[in-house]
Design a protein around this motif. Structure first.
Motif, mmCIF file in Angstrom:
data_model
loop_
_atom_site.group_PDB
_atom_site.id
_atom_site.type_symbol
_atom_site.label_atom_id
_atom_site.label_comp_id
_atom_site.label_asym_id
_atom_site.label_seq_id
_atom_site.Cartn_x
_atom_site.Cartn_y
_atom_site.Cartn_z
ATOM 1 N N GLN A 184 6.668 -7.851 -2.308
ATOM 2 C CA GLN A 184 5.943 -6.601 -2.522
ATOM 3 C C GLN A 184 6.773 -5.401 -2.050
ATOM 4 O O GLN A 184 6.832 -4.375 -2.725
ATOM 5 N N GLN A 185 7.425 -5.530 -0.895
ATOM 6 C CA GLN A 185 8.263 -4.439 -0.402
ATOM 7 C C GLN A 185 9.405 -4.151 -1.365
ATOM 8 O O GLN A 185 9.737 -2.993 -1.644
ATOM 9 N N LEU A 186 10.009 -5.218 -1.884
ATOM 10 C CA LEU A 186 11.085 -5.032 -2.849
ATOM 11 C C LEU A 186 10.551 -4.374 -4.116
ATOM 12 O O LEU A 186 11.204 -3.505 -4.698
ATOM 13 N N GLY A 187 9.340 -4.763 -4.532
ATOM 14 C CA GLY A 187 8.726 -4.153 -5.706
ATOM 15 C C GLY A 187 8.507 -2.664 -5.535
ATOM 16 O O GLY A 187 8.712 -1.873 -6.465
ATOM 17 N N GLU A 188 8.100 -2.266 -4.336
ATOM 18 C CA GLU A 188 7.870 -0.846 -4.076
ATOM 19 C C GLU A 188 9.170 -0.058 -4.183
ATOM 20 O O GLU A 188 9.208 1.050 -4.743
ATOM 21 N N ALA A 189 10.258 -0.633 -3.644
ATOM 22 C CA ALA A 189 11.558 0.028 -3.753
ATOM 23 C C ALA A 189 12.032 0.044 -5.201
ATOM 24 O O ALA A 189 12.608 1.033 -5.677
ATOM 25 N N PHE A 190 11.789 -1.044 -5.905
ATOM 26 C CA PHE A 190 12.157 -1.144 -7.319
ATOM 27 C C PHE A 190 11.443 -0.067 -8.126
ATOM 28 O O PHE A 190 12.017 0.554 -9.028
ATOM 29 N N ALA A 191 10.178 0.192 -7.808
ATOM 30 C CA ALA A 191 9.400 1.183 -8.546
ATOM 31 C C ALA A 191 9.995 2.578 -8.388
ATOM 32 O O ALA A 191 9.991 3.376 -9.332
ATOM 33 N N VAL A 192 10.517 2.871 -7.197
ATOM 34 C CA VAL A 192 11.142 4.182 -6.973
ATOM 35 C C VAL A 192 12.313 4.380 -7.931
ATOM 36 O O VAL A 192 12.449 5.413 -8.586
ATOM 37 N N ALA B 252 -4.268 -1.303 -5.812
ATOM 38 C CA ALA B 252 -4.031 0.044 -6.343
ATOM 39 C C ALA B 252 -2.605 0.165 -6.863
ATOM 40 O O ALA B 252 -2.366 0.739 -7.933
ATOM 41 N N ASP B 253 -1.637 -0.359 -6.105
ATOM 42 C CA ASP B 253 -0.246 -0.331 -6.556
ATOM 43 C C ASP B 253 -0.088 -1.125 -7.845
ATOM 44 O O ASP B 253 0.588 -0.701 -8.782
#
Length: 531
Positions: free
Chosen positions: A276-284, A322-323
């Protein structure tokens, strides 16, 4: 002629002031002949032998001088190009100790790049992939040993700067982003440090773009991701490529594929929080690419939409709904914009089928975002003209099923089974539902076995809808739904004892256990059907 004359002067008059220049010209000419022979399919063996002989003479004649280093470099490059690792080791063994480390790094750099090429060429060939992995493992060991041998004093050479960058790549591939970031930021040889200082060792085409790409991946992959640093590197990357948007997209695409693969590996390894943390960075990074891609071609924007879908799928079952919904909405916006532009510009989409695929993905994204009404509208618009698109029928049935589950609306679950959206002219359901889709798949499977999995999937979901409805009900209504679900499963498994294959059987068994737990009896699964 240049090679022959230059070598003649060097061999016959080595003490003449012009001999070194003649030797250097001879090496360059022989090297060019060798490269041409390899490229054109000429007598590469003959050209290689002449080059080796000339370089060997120069290395011995001018030992200890810069010209000898050039000759050793040529010998090393030829050995690497021909795949002769033993010859490369012999060349290194002839070098003075103080020059061996840098030349050893050249060999390590070449081996790593060779391993990368072999990995790409291997594709699905397991043996070739294993060979590539061995080459890369050897290269990584040499890179680490070579950088340690070079030390931390003096100016950084282009070879050392390249080795640091390639070792950072190797560390990322090995799953050690913290070590990779530490190396990228190393105060002396770190690629980012050298670029910030405008060091001559990194003043060459392509180095900056690759260094920033590796840094981006490193910042995104560490735990927790260094998002601010990643955003700063993105700006530098965009500055480094100038107006070459195609190059920028290629860099982002490459990074996106690597990050998605890494997310999948983390999820498979039972590390959902890291994924999930990697996904959040990927989204940026993906948001940045999305802005860059305004006005881009169809394939570029399709890839961006698919990446957003992947991010949403990667958070399935996660805590942050939500994400997840936000990623799906961004995917839906991307596909909707593509479809709209294709309607205005017939040349934008490569084919009509590409537009249909985008509509399918739009519906899936809308469903993921929880916009079930819009998703059904998208699927129904596709099925109005082509009702026999079975993948779309399946997607629509799943949408009604999830809609009913999320809203606790039994009518939606019934629609998932029986179908919905009556056509204005005929009154027939445009969306068939699981029951009719099962019948169509069953008839098709008689002549086309590839439809068998769909047949078993449909009946399993008929039973699943009944179970979901039972969980939302109580009393006689609950009992009736469970009985109907049980009847469906018993009917299928008695007709087809293998349940449609090992994985399908396992899913039917899990569903039966779910029914048994709701009934308050021992959850033995399909074992209750055995004599």
């Amino acid at each position: 002629r240049a090679a022959a004359i230059g070598e003649f002067v060097a061999r016959t008059s080595p003490d003449d002031p012009s001999a070194e220049l003649a030797a250097r010209l001879a090496l360059a000419a022989h090297n060019k002949l060798y490269r041409q022979a390899r490229a054109d399919g000429g007598d590469a063996a003959f050209a290689e032998a002449r080059l080796r002989a000339a370089a060997g003479f120069v290395a011995d004649q001018w030992a200890g001088k810069a010209l000898a280093d050039e000759a050793f470099s040529v010998l090393l490059e030829v050995a690497i190009a021909s795949g002769d690792l033993q010859a490369a080791e012999r060349v290194l063994g002839r070098l003075p100790e103080d020059r061996r480390a840098v030349q050893g790094l050249k060999l390590a750099n070449a081996l790593w790049q060779r391993g990368q090429r072999l990995a790409i060429e291997a594709k699905d060939d397991a043996a070739a992939a294993a060979d590539a992995a061995r080459v890369k493992a050897d290269a990584r060991t040499r890179l680490e040993a070579g950088l340690e041998a070079v030390g931390t004093r003096g100016a950084v050479s282009p070879t050392e700067a390249t080795a640091a960058l390639l070792l950072a790549q190797a560390l990322l591939e090995a799953g050690d982003p913290a070590a990779a970031v530490k190396l990228i930021e190393h105060q002396r040889r770190g690629p980012l440090t050298l670029l910030s200082q405008k060091d001559p060792s990194v003043d060459r085409a392509g180095f900056a773009a690759e260094a920033y790409r590796v840094a981006l991946r490193g910042y995104a992959s560490v735990s927790p991701p260094r998002t601010d640093a990643a955003i700063g590197v993105m700006a530098k990357l965009e500055e480094a490529v100038g107006g070459d948007t195609q190059l920028l997209r290629r860099v982002y695409f490459s990074l996106g594929l690597q990050l998605r693969s890494q997310m999948t590996s983390l999820a498979d390894a039972g590390k959902p929080r890291d994924a999930q943390q990697l996904g959040e960075a990927f989204a940026v990074f993906l948001d940045r690419l999305s802005k860059q891609a305004e006005g881009a071609d169809w394939l570029t924007r399709q890839w961006i939409g698919q990446m957003y879908l992947s991010l949403g799928d990667g958070l399935q079952g996660g805590a942050n709904g939500a994400d997840q919904a936000g990623y799906y909405r961004r995917a839906a916006d991307t596909f909707a914009a593509m479809i709209g532009q294709a309607a205005d510009d017939a040349s934008f989409a490569p084919t009509d089928n590409a537009v249909l695929a985008a509509k399918m993905q739009l519906g899936v994204a809308q469903r993921g975002a929880g916009d079930y009404e819009a998703a059904i509208g998208t699927f129904a618009s596709m099925l109005a003209d082509r009702p026999v698109m079975l993948d779309v029928q399946k997607a629509a049935a799943y949408t009604y099923q999830r809609w009913g589950e999320q809203s606790q609306d039994t009518d939606r679950l019934t629609t998932a089974i029986r179908g919905g959206r009556p056509a204005p002219g005929t009154g027939k359901n445009v969306v068939w539902g699981w029951s009719k889709l099962a019948g169509v798949a069953g008839r098709a499977a008689r002549s086309k076995p590839e439809y068998k999995p769909l047949f078993f999937e449909c009946w399993r979901n008929v039973a699943a809808c009944r179970v979901i409805a039972a969980e939302q009900a109580s009393g006689p209504t609950r009992d009736k739904q469970l009985a109907r679900a049980r009847k469906t499963i018993r009917s299928i498994v008695r007709q087809y004892p293998d349940g449609g294959g090992a994985e399908s059987y396992r899913q039917y068994d899990a569903l039966m256990r779910r029914i048994q737990r709701l009934e308050g009896v021992e959850a033995v699964g399909l074992a209750e059907l055995e004599p």
